[in-house]
Structures are given as C-alpha cells and as structure tokens.
Design an enzyme around this catalytic site. Structure first.
Site, PDB file in Angstrom:
ATOM      1  N   CYS A   5      -1.084 -20.474  12.309  1.00  0.00           N
ATOM      2  CA  CYS A   5      -0.817 -19.742  13.533  1.00  0.00           C
ATOM      3  C   CYS A   5      -0.744 -20.742  14.672  1.00  0.00           C
ATOM      4  O   CYS A   5      -1.277 -21.841  14.559  1.00  0.00           O
ATOM      5  CB  CYS A   5      -1.922 -18.734  13.813  1.00  0.00           C
ATOM      6  SG  CYS A   5      -1.971 -17.421  12.588  1.00  0.00           S
ATOM      7  N   CYS A  21      -6.726 -16.454  16.899  1.00  0.00           N
ATOM      8  CA  CYS A  21      -7.299 -15.397  17.714  1.00  0.00           C
ATOM      9  C   CYS A  21      -8.696 -15.093  17.202  1.00  0.00           C
ATOM     10  O   CYS A  21      -8.897 -14.946  15.992  1.00  0.00           O
ATOM     11  CB  CYS A  21      -6.427 -14.153  17.635  1.00  0.00           C
ATOM     12  SG  CYS A  21      -4.694 -14.521  17.951  1.00  0.00           S
ATOM     13  N   ASP A  44      -9.805  -3.937  13.655  1.00  0.00           N
ATOM     14  CA  ASP A  44     -10.299  -3.809  12.291  1.00  0.00           C
ATOM     15  C   ASP A  44     -11.765  -4.217  12.216  1.00  0.00           C
ATOM     16  O   ASP A  44     -12.265  -4.941  13.067  1.00  0.00           O
ATOM     17  CB  ASP A  44      -9.479  -4.705  11.348  1.00  0.00           C
ATOM     18  CG  ASP A  44      -8.053  -4.211  11.189  1.00  0.00           C
ATOM     19  OD1 ASP A  44      -7.846  -2.985  11.239  1.00  0.00           O
ATOM     20  OD2 ASP A  44      -7.153  -5.056  11.016  1.00  0.00           O
ATOM     21  N   ASP A  95      -6.476   1.199  10.979  1.00  0.00           N
ATOM     22  CA  ASP A  95      -6.260   0.817   9.592  1.00  0.00           C
ATOM     23  C   ASP A  95      -7.581   1.106   8.883  1.00  0.00           C
ATOM     24  O   ASP A  95      -8.586   0.473   9.175  1.00  0.00           O
ATOM     25  CB  ASP A  95      -5.904  -0.675   9.506  1.00  0.00           C
ATOM     26  CG  ASP A  95      -4.688  -0.903   8.633  1.00  0.00           C
ATOM     27  OD1 ASP A  95      -4.477  -0.110   7.687  1.00  0.00           O
ATOM     28  OD2 ASP A  95      -3.957  -1.873   8.876  1.00  0.00           O
ATOM     29  N   LYS A 131      -2.941   3.225   7.310  1.00  0.00           N
ATOM     30  CA  LYS A 131      -3.051   3.492   8.740  1.00  0.00           C
ATOM     31  C   LYS A 131      -3.071   4.996   8.998  1.00  0.00           C
ATOM     32  O   LYS A 131      -2.307   5.730   8.395  1.00  0.00           O
ATOM     33  CB  LYS A 131      -1.846   2.905   9.472  1.00  0.00           C
ATOM     34  CG  LYS A 131      -1.773   1.396   9.425  1.00  0.00           C
ATOM     35  CD  LYS A 131      -0.543   0.924  10.192  1.00  0.00           C
ATOM     36  CE  LYS A 131      -0.328  -0.567  10.069  1.00  0.00           C
ATOM     37  NZ  LYS A 131       0.010  -0.997   8.700  1.00  0.00           N
ATOM     38  N   ARG A 136       7.579   0.184   1.384  1.00  0.00           N
ATOM     39  CA  ARG A 136       7.531  -1.015   2.220  1.00  0.00           C
ATOM     40  C   ARG A 136       6.342  -1.883   1.842  1.00  0.00           C
ATOM     41  O   ARG A 136       5.353  -1.388   1.295  1.00  0.00           O
ATOM     42  CB  ARG A 136       7.457  -0.633   3.697  1.00  0.00           C
ATOM     43  CG  ARG A 136       6.287   0.255   4.076  1.00  0.00           C
ATOM     44  CD  ARG A 136       6.638   1.033   5.354  1.00  0.00           C
ATOM     45  NE  ARG A 136       5.505   1.726   5.958  1.00  0.00           N
ATOM     46  CZ  ARG A 136       5.072   2.925   5.575  1.00  0.00           C
ATOM     47  NH1 ARG A 136       5.628   3.550   4.571  1.00  0.00           N
ATOM     48  NH2 ARG A 136       4.062   3.492   6.205  1.00  0.00           N
ATOM     49  N   ARG A 146       0.826  -1.195   0.000  1.00  0.00           N
ATOM     50  CA  ARG A 146       0.000   0.000   0.000  1.00  0.00           C
ATOM     51  C   ARG A 146       0.863   1.248   0.000  1.00  0.00           C
ATOM     52  O   ARG A 146       0.395   2.336  -0.205  1.00  0.00           O
ATOM     53  CB  ARG A 146      -0.915   0.013   1.227  1.00  0.00           C
ATOM     54  CG  ARG A 146      -2.342  -0.266   0.857  1.00  0.00           C
ATOM     55  CD  ARG A 146      -3.252  -0.254   2.030  1.00  0.00           C
ATOM     56  NE  ARG A 146      -2.649  -0.820   3.213  1.00  0.00           N
ATOM     57  CZ  ARG A 146      -3.339  -1.248   4.262  1.00  0.00           C
ATOM     58  NH1 ARG A 146      -4.634  -1.186   4.244  1.00  0.00           N
ATOM     59  NH2 ARG A 146      -2.738  -1.730   5.313  1.00  0.00           N
ATOM     60  N   TYR A 147       2.129   1.064   0.322  1.00  0.00           N
ATOM     61  CA  TYR A 147       3.045   2.193   0.405  1.00  0.00           C
ATOM     62  C   TYR A 147       4.181   1.958  -0.577  1.00  0.00           C
ATOM     63  O   TYR A 147       4.493   0.818  -0.927  1.00  0.00           O
ATOM     64  CB  TYR A 147       3.609   2.328   1.824  1.00  0.00           C
ATOM     65  CG  TYR A 147       2.571   2.371   2.908  1.00  0.00           C
ATOM     66  CD1 TYR A 147       1.856   3.541   3.161  1.00  0.00           C
ATOM     67  CD2 TYR A 147       2.281   1.239   3.668  1.00  0.00           C
ATOM     68  CE1 TYR A 147       0.886   3.578   4.159  1.00  0.00           C
ATOM     69  CE2 TYR A 147       1.325   1.273   4.673  1.00  0.00           C
ATOM     70  CZ  TYR A 147       0.627   2.435   4.912  1.00  0.00           C
ATOM     71  OH  TYR A 147      -0.322   2.472   5.893  1.00  0.00           O
ATOM     72  N   CYS A 178      -9.266 -12.087  14.734  1.00  0.00           N
ATOM     73  CA  CYS A 178      -8.228 -11.887  13.709  1.00  0.00           C
ATOM     74  C   CYS A 178      -8.746 -11.301  12.402  1.00  0.00           C
ATOM     75  O   CYS A 178      -9.763 -11.717  11.865  1.00  0.00           O
ATOM     76  CB  CYS A 178      -7.535 -13.203  13.403  1.00  0.00           C
ATOM     77  SG  CYS A 178      -6.249 -12.987  12.161  1.00  0.00           S
ATOM     78  N   ARG A 200      -7.336 -11.741   9.650  1.00  0.00           N
ATOM     79  CA  ARG A 200      -7.093 -12.662   8.541  1.00  0.00           C
ATOM     80  C   ARG A 200      -7.936 -13.931   8.652  1.00  0.00           C
ATOM     81  O   ARG A 200      -7.611 -14.944   8.049  1.00  0.00           O
ATOM     82  CB  ARG A 200      -5.610 -13.014   8.462  1.00  0.00           C
ATOM     83  CG  ARG A 200      -4.748 -11.801   8.285  1.00  0.00           C
ATOM     84  CD  ARG A 200      -3.582 -12.013   7.350  1.00  0.00           C
ATOM     85  NE  ARG A 200      -3.133 -10.745   6.815  1.00  0.00           N
ATOM     86  CZ  ARG A 200      -2.395  -9.882   7.479  1.00  0.00           C
ATOM     87  NH1 ARG A 200      -2.002 -10.151   8.696  1.00  0.00           N
ATOM     88  NH2 ARG A 200      -2.050  -8.737   6.938  1.00  0.00           N
TER      89      ARG A 200
HETATM   90  C1  LIG Z   1       1.115  -1.734   8.434  1.00  0.00           C
HETATM   91  C2  LIG Z   1       1.609  -1.942   7.095  1.00  0.00           C
HETATM   92  C3  LIG Z   1       2.948  -1.700   6.780  1.00  0.00           C
HETATM   93  C4  LIG Z   1       3.952  -1.238   7.807  1.00  0.00           C
HETATM   94  O1  LIG Z   1       3.617   0.012   8.258  1.00  0.00           O
HETATM   95  P1  LIG Z   1       4.499   0.767   9.362  1.00  0.00           P
HETATM   96  O2  LIG Z   1       3.633   1.891   9.765  1.00  0.00           O
HETATM   97  O3  LIG Z   1       5.738   1.189   8.660  1.00  0.00           O
HETATM   98  O4  LIG Z   1       4.801  -0.183  10.458  1.00  0.00           O
HETATM   99  C5  LIG Z   1       3.343  -1.894   5.478  1.00  0.00           C
HETATM  100  N1  LIG Z   1       2.481  -2.298   4.525  1.00  0.00           N
HETATM  101  C6  LIG Z   1       1.181  -2.533   4.798  1.00  0.00           C
HETATM  102  C7  LIG Z   1       0.283  -2.976   3.707  1.00  0.00           C
HETATM  103  C8  LIG Z   1       0.709  -2.363   6.092  1.00  0.00           C
HETATM  104  O5  LIG Z   1      -0.579  -2.608   6.353  1.00  0.00           O
HETATM  105  S1  SF4 Z   2      -3.953 -12.312  15.153  1.00  0.00           S
HETATM  106 FE1  SF4 Z   2      -4.473 -13.687  13.434  1.00  0.00          FE
HETATM  107  S2  SF4 Z   2      -2.582 -13.879  12.274  1.00  0.00           S
HETATM  108 FE2  SF4 Z   2      -2.036 -13.141  14.319  1.00  0.00          FE
HETATM  109  S3  SF4 Z   2      -1.630 -14.989  15.515  1.00  0.00           S
HETATM  110 FE3  SF4 Z   2      -3.747 -14.451  15.863  1.00  0.00          FE
HETATM  111  S4  SF4 Z   2      -4.856 -15.679  14.371  1.00  0.00           S
HETATM  112 FE4  SF4 Z   2      -2.730 -15.615  13.698  1.00  0.00          FE
END
Ligand SMILES: *Cc1c(COP(=O)(O)O)cnc(C)c1O
Ligand code: SF4
Length: 348
Positions: free
Chosen positions: A104, A108, A271, A308, A315, A95, A91-92, A111, A113
């Site tokens: 996992c 959780c 989220d 997010d 974020k 990074r 998204r950036y 979660c 995901r």
């Molecule tokens: C959170 C995230 C990052 C890392 O973000 P930082 O603010 O630098 O820790 C990078 N890519 C994505 C898609 C993210 O959601």
């Molecule tokens: S938050 Fe989601 S991805 Fe992270 S350890 Fe828990 S279940 Fe796994």
C-alpha cells in the site's frame, strides 16, 4: 524516475522523527510499529495539519492498537475460509475479489488487512495467475474486484498482464479496481497508467477517501484524469471515530467527492479488527449520521451504509427507518424535517 516512485522511495519518517515532531514516546511508537508495520509516504504525511486531526489518526501509530479486546479478530471477515483459489475471496455467486498486491502507499492504522502486512501472500505472480485461472473456470463470476493491498502499486506491466487476462474471460462483464492510491498517492495516476487502463473497459474504480482534507488539488486532478479516461468512479469510506464520525465532516467529504465526479458508494462500518477499538463508532451513531446525510443533502451524496458481518456473513446494509407507525392501510412516516405524514398503502 516517475514522481510517485520518488515519493515512495523517500519513504517514511522514522518512529523517532515522528515522536519528536508530535511529542510522543518513541519507545511506545516502536512497540506498536513492531506489531503493525508503520508506513506513511511524505505526500500523505504532509496533509497533517495538527496532531490528532483526521489525517494524523489514520496514519500515525497509537498505543491503543496493542490493547485489542477478545471480540476483535485478526481475520474479521473470515476471508481465509472463503478462499477457493489463491488470491481469490468469494462469498457471492456472481462476483469475487482478486487480491493482486499486498503493498500500500501507506498503512492505514484501522486496516482490515493488517495481518497481510505481516505475511505477504499475494505478491506472487504465480498465485495471482492461479486465481485468474479459477475465475476462468467459474462461469457464474461476472464481476471481478481487483484489490489488495493496492493494485495500483504494481508495475504498469504486471497490472496490465492481470487486467488483460481477466478482461479476456468471456463471462466477466466488467472489472472493478479498489484503490486508495488516488487519495494517498495521487501522483501515481499518470498518463501512461491511464492509457493502459483505458484498454480494459468497462472499468470501474472504487476509490477510498475518509476525510475532506484528503481532497487536495493533486487528488482532485487524479480523479479528473480517471473520469476523463472513462472510468466510472465510486467511493468507499470507513466510518472512524475521531476522523469522520461527525455529520458535517462526512457531508463535506461526500460533497467534495461528487464535485470530483466520484459517486459515493459505501460507508463501511469499521470491521472488528484487532487493535482498532479506538476507531469504533456505534451502529446507532452511524445511522444518525446517515439520517443527517439523507436529510441535509442530495441523494447523490448518500452512500450505502454497510456492515461486513464478522466470520464471513457478507455485507448487510443499514438504513435509517422513517416509518413510525402502521394502522391498517395507513402508514405514517417521519419526513426530513421531522414532521409526520401519512401514506395510504395498497393491500397485497
Ligand atoms: C464487498 C465484496 C464484494 C463486492 O460487493 P458489492 O456489494 O457488489 O460491492 C464481493 N466479494 C466480496 C468477498 C466482498 O467482500
Ligand atoms: S485500508 Fe488497508 S488495504 Fe487499503 S490502503 Fe489502507 S492499509 Fe492498504
């Protein structure tokens, strides 16, 4: 066999056993687990002190998970739309995430995901290697966040293959690993793993802890080993109703993390995940908690409070506002004990 493997292999109590132990309806538990898989390893399970405590709520299914409201989405961060290559979320410019595992050490209940548990995506080595190829061809990427699922559930040799490949890309300045393993399966932080990780410095690790009871002798030892291995540790915490939406619980967590050489990094507003409404805290409450942390503890103990944005907005950081008025050059602030103080600003 290594101890952590035994713990994972021993697996999880069945819905029937859980229902009996906590006087729940086994049918309902099974119905939830059919939608959102249930797995908690015996180590993490042993941290539950009583029904409904901060550990229990994070790992035991709750029937409210099935009553999701319309604005709670299955892919709340729009990650599927920001996937330029397999296993990469970007998204950036500078990074990206590299998803290397969909396993996992426990699931959780809150979660983000959740959906990935249903459709295993990036367990596949070929796909991860394609993702790494993409990063190699994108010179703007300087920071790769290796995540999942949990990267530390991979075999040492497979994780090493990925780390070695990413580490060898000249434009990648450093690697970050995101893992909940130091919290939920600290036995996994073995000497052998450490010896391997140390080859891929500069290496950062963001560990995920949500409750002070998660800091045990075992997890503290795992964190110490990681820090001794030269890995810079940060934490992320998800703000969860009934788990850590209490100023003293949150403060105790941050202090204990610092005492284990972990610098709090993010406090995430939960989220908008389908079936997690019962965990949601208001932004107002979140800001009040942040204000308490800042006023009552060292700045070292204060993470960034971030949301997010749904749909892929990235974020944003939320900061309690201490500026109460502005009159010409005179700015009035409220300090940590609630008094008003003026500050003479400079004109542009
Ligand atoms: C959170 C995230 C990052 C890392 O973000 P930082 O603010 O630098 O820790 C990078 N890519 C994505 C898609 C993210 O959601
Ligand atoms: S938050 Fe989601 S991805 Fe992270 S350890 Fe828990 S279940 Fe796994």
């Amino acid at each position: 066999m290594e101890k952590w493997r035994k713990i994972l292999q021993k697996g999880c109590a069945s819905p029937e056993e859980i229902a009996e132990k906590f006087h729940l309806d086994a049918g309902k538990l099974r119905a939830v687990a059919a939608q959102f898989p249930f797995f908690v390893n015996p180590y993490y399970f042993s941290l539950i002190r009583e029904k409904g405590d901060g550990i229990y709520r994070q790992c035991i299914p709750d029937e409210r998970e099935l009553s999701g409201s319309a604005d709670l989405m299955k892919d709340p961060l729009g990650e599927e739309a920001h996937t330029p290559a397999p296993c990469v979320v970007r998204r950036y410019e500078d990074r990206c995430l590299l998803l290397v595992s969909n396993r996992c050490a426990m699931y959780c209940r809150f979660c983000t995901r959740k959906r990935k548990f249903e459709t295993p995506m990036c367990v596949d080595r070929e796909k991860v290697l394609q993702g790494i190829e993409y990063i190699r061809k994108e010179p703007a990427i300087r920071d790769v966040l290796v995540t999942g699922g949990d990267p530390l559930l991979l075999e040492d040799s497979l994780l090493e293959e990925y780390l070695e490949k990413v580490h060898a890309i000249p434009h990648v300045d450093y690697i970050r690993i995101g893992s909940r393993v130091p919290c939920v399966l600290p036995q996994r932080i073995t000497g052998k793993l450490l010896k391997m990780l140390k080859k891929y410095h500069p290496l950062y690790m963001n560990v995920h802890f949500n409750h002070p009871d998660e800091i045990t002798e075992e997890s503290a030892r795992a964190l110490r080993r990681l820090a001794d291995g030269g890995i810079v540790l940060g934490s992320q915490t998800v703000l969860l109703k009934g788990v850590n939406d209490d100023p003293h619980v949150l403060q105790a967590l941050m202090r204990r993390l610092l005492a284990c050489r972990v610098r709090p990094y993010y406090l995430f507003h939960a989220d908008l995940v389908f079936g997690t409404e019962h965990f949601r805290v208001s932004l107002k409450k979140g800001l009040e908690l942040m204000d308490f942390l800042r006023n009552e503890s060292s700045g070292m103990a204060v993470p960034h409070y971030a949301v997010d944005l749904p749909g892929g907005g990235g974020k944003v950081q939320l900061v309690p506002d201490h500026q109460v008025a502005r009159n010409g050059k005179k700015v009035t602030f409220r300090n940590f004990c609630g008094e008003l103080w003026d500050f003479p600003d400079t004109e542009e």
